[in-house]
Scaffold this motif. Structure first.
Motif, mmCIF file in Angstrom:
data_model
loop_
_atom_site.group_PDB
_atom_site.id
_atom_site.type_symbol
_atom_site.label_atom_id
_atom_site.label_comp_id
_atom_site.label_asym_id
_atom_site.label_seq_id
_atom_site.Cartn_x
_atom_site.Cartn_y
_atom_site.Cartn_z
ATOM 1 N N VAL A 135 0.828 -1.205 0.000
ATOM 2 C CA VAL A 135 0.000 0.000 0.000
ATOM 3 C C VAL A 135 0.865 1.259 0.000
ATOM 4 O O VAL A 135 0.552 2.252 -0.645
ATOM 5 N N LEU A 255 -7.012 4.911 0.572
ATOM 6 C CA LEU A 255 -5.805 4.088 0.582
ATOM 7 C C LEU A 255 -5.364 3.791 2.010
ATOM 8 O O LEU A 255 -4.966 2.670 2.337
ATOM 9 N N GLY A 259 -5.207 0.094 3.623
ATOM 10 C CA GLY A 259 -3.956 -0.429 4.142
ATOM 11 C C GLY A 259 -4.089 -0.978 5.549
ATOM 12 O O GLY A 259 -3.400 -1.931 5.925
ATOM 13 N N VAL A 262 -6.628 -4.431 4.910
ATOM 14 C CA VAL A 262 -6.545 -5.380 3.792
ATOM 15 C C VAL A 262 -6.068 -6.758 4.221
ATOM 16 O O VAL A 262 -6.564 -7.777 3.719
ATOM 17 N N THR A 310 -6.162 -1.905 -3.791
ATOM 18 C CA THR A 310 -5.442 -2.564 -2.699
ATOM 19 C C THR A 310 -5.938 -3.995 -2.504
ATOM 20 O O THR A 310 -5.140 -4.940 -2.391
ATOM 21 N N ARG A 406 -0.633 -3.377 -7.122
ATOM 22 C CA ARG A 406 -2.033 -3.128 -6.939
ATOM 23 C C ARG A 406 -2.479 -1.996 -7.807
ATOM 24 O O ARG A 406 -3.558 -1.552 -7.597
#
Length: 410
Positions: A135, A255, A259, A262, A310, A406
């Protein structure tokens, strides 16, 4: 490798991602300056961006296959060096043809960089941190959209378009030096294939379909978002930049959230992100004539897309039926097919339904992606990953499936 050195290496890869994504989209902000200087039409300058994306979509998989036996440090420093050289070549281009040639060479470098960089970043950390490490690399791409392209455009207006490309070359040279010094070399550098956690060819094929549908839906709508916001929502042209900035800030927020979660459940995150994307576009279609819902839909798109990317990468690391670097290249190709296909679909809908119809079509495509995710059950014939190569030290022989790209990008 100690944790501080690993984190610094990941930051260096993130800086390189920032440079690549900024370069990819920079001609959009410098369109008129480049057109006037090289005596070409604005549409020709637009081809510098379109052609860049087409090259990545076409060559990513074969190039990653061809370079799969090259150690990651050597491969990454090689493609970053090509980026640096081509950035200075772009800045010095005497004409349109030379600039297009430099852009094509840069796109070749980017086609390899994304599938390899995230794998390399993830391989520096234990399994529970792999998703988060990748990430951070993607964060460089997100910051490029919010900071890099606007800053490069500003520099172009102040000093001319050429210094903008030269500045990116100099910035990537710093990243190149750090990557060369910090990434492990030899076998630990990752010349061996990285097996996924639970290889499954059927699940991986469904993932590719999910990517094409969701990303295609987003770009069916987002390619024409300026026209939607001015023509449907009633915003003045002066409001577009602040609105897109809000979308970019939501991108970074999405994001960060992705992160953090995930590694707990990438499949659930993939479905949730697709749901956020579908909800944002359907909100634009249903209530986008009013300012507040329109902004809400725009923010949901910003939150959903980086979370989707992600989760996509994490699913590659779970289900890829072979080398995760090659699998990551396939998802990058699928991503670019979604971008191009969505833009074409939206353009075809404009004269038939008006710009509002692009939001409906995009929302329905993202909803279809959710349905495909529901089919992603492990098949009975899942392949067992091969044992790690004996020559790789235990602490490093998991050059993690996690590292696959990603996003693209971009």
């Amino acid at each position: 490798m100690n944790r501080t050195r690993a984190r610094t290496a990941v930051l260096a890869l993130s800086l390189a991602a920032f440079c690549f994504v900024t370069t990819e989209s920079l001609p959009i902000g410098l369109l008129r300056l480049i057109a006037d200087d090289l005596d070409v039409t604005p549409s020709a300058v637009g081809m510098l961006v379109t052609g860049y994306g087409v090259v990545i979509a076409v060559v990513s998989v074969p190039l990653v296959r061809m370079t799969s036996r090259v150690g990651r440090r050597r491969l990454l420093t090689g493609v970053m060096l090509l980026f640096v050289v081509m950035s200075f070549a772009s800045a010095a281009a005497p004409g349109y043809g030379a600039l297009m040639g430099a852009r094509v060479a840069t796109a070749l470098a980017q086609a390899v960089f994304w599938p390899v960089a995230a794998v390399a970043a993830a391989g520096l950390f234990p399994p529970e941190l792999r998703g988060r490490a990748a990430v951070y690399v993607f964060a460089g791409g997100s910051l490029a959209v919010v900071i890099g392209v606007p800053l490069g455009t500003w520099l172009g207006r102040v000093a001319g378009w050429r210094p903008s490309f030269a500045a990116l070359g100099a910035l990537c040279l710093l990243s190149l030096a750090a990557v060369a010094a910090l990434l492990p070399g030899g076998d630990a550098g990752g010349a061996h294939a990285v097996p996924a956690a639970r290889p499954d060819a059927r699940r991986f094929r469904l993932l590719l379909a999910t990517v094409v549908l969701a990303v295609g839906g987003v770009f069916t709508c987002f390619t024409y978002i300026t026209e939607f916001l001015t023509g449907v929502s009633g915003f003045p042209g002066s409001a577009i930049s602040p609105l897109l900035l809000a979308n970019g800030l939501a991108d970074i927020t999405g994001l960060a959230i992705a992160g953090a979660v995930v590694d707990r459940g990438p499949r659930a995150l993939l479905a949730a992100a697709a749901g956020v994307l579908a909800g944002g576009m359907l909100l634009l279609f249903l209530l986008g004539t009013a300012a507040v819902p329109a902004v809400g839909g725009l923010v949901l798109l910003g939150l959903g897309l980086p979370a989707f990317v992600t989760a996509m990468q994490a699913r590659v690391l779970e289900s890829a039926p072979g080398d995760t670097g090659v699998a990551s290249a396939w998802t990058a190709a699928a991503f670019n097919v979604g971008i191009a296909g969505g833009a074409l679909l939206g353009g075809g809908l404009l004269p038939l339904t008006g710009v509002r119809g692009t939001a409906l079509a995009g929302g329905l495509l993202a909803a279809a992606a959710i349905a495909v995710i529901g089919l992603e059950r492990p098949s009975r014939t899942a392949v067992r990953p091969p044992p790690p190569a004996a020559s790789i030290e235990p602490a490093l022989n998991r050059f993690d499936a996690d590292g696959t790209v990603r996003g693209q990008d971009h």
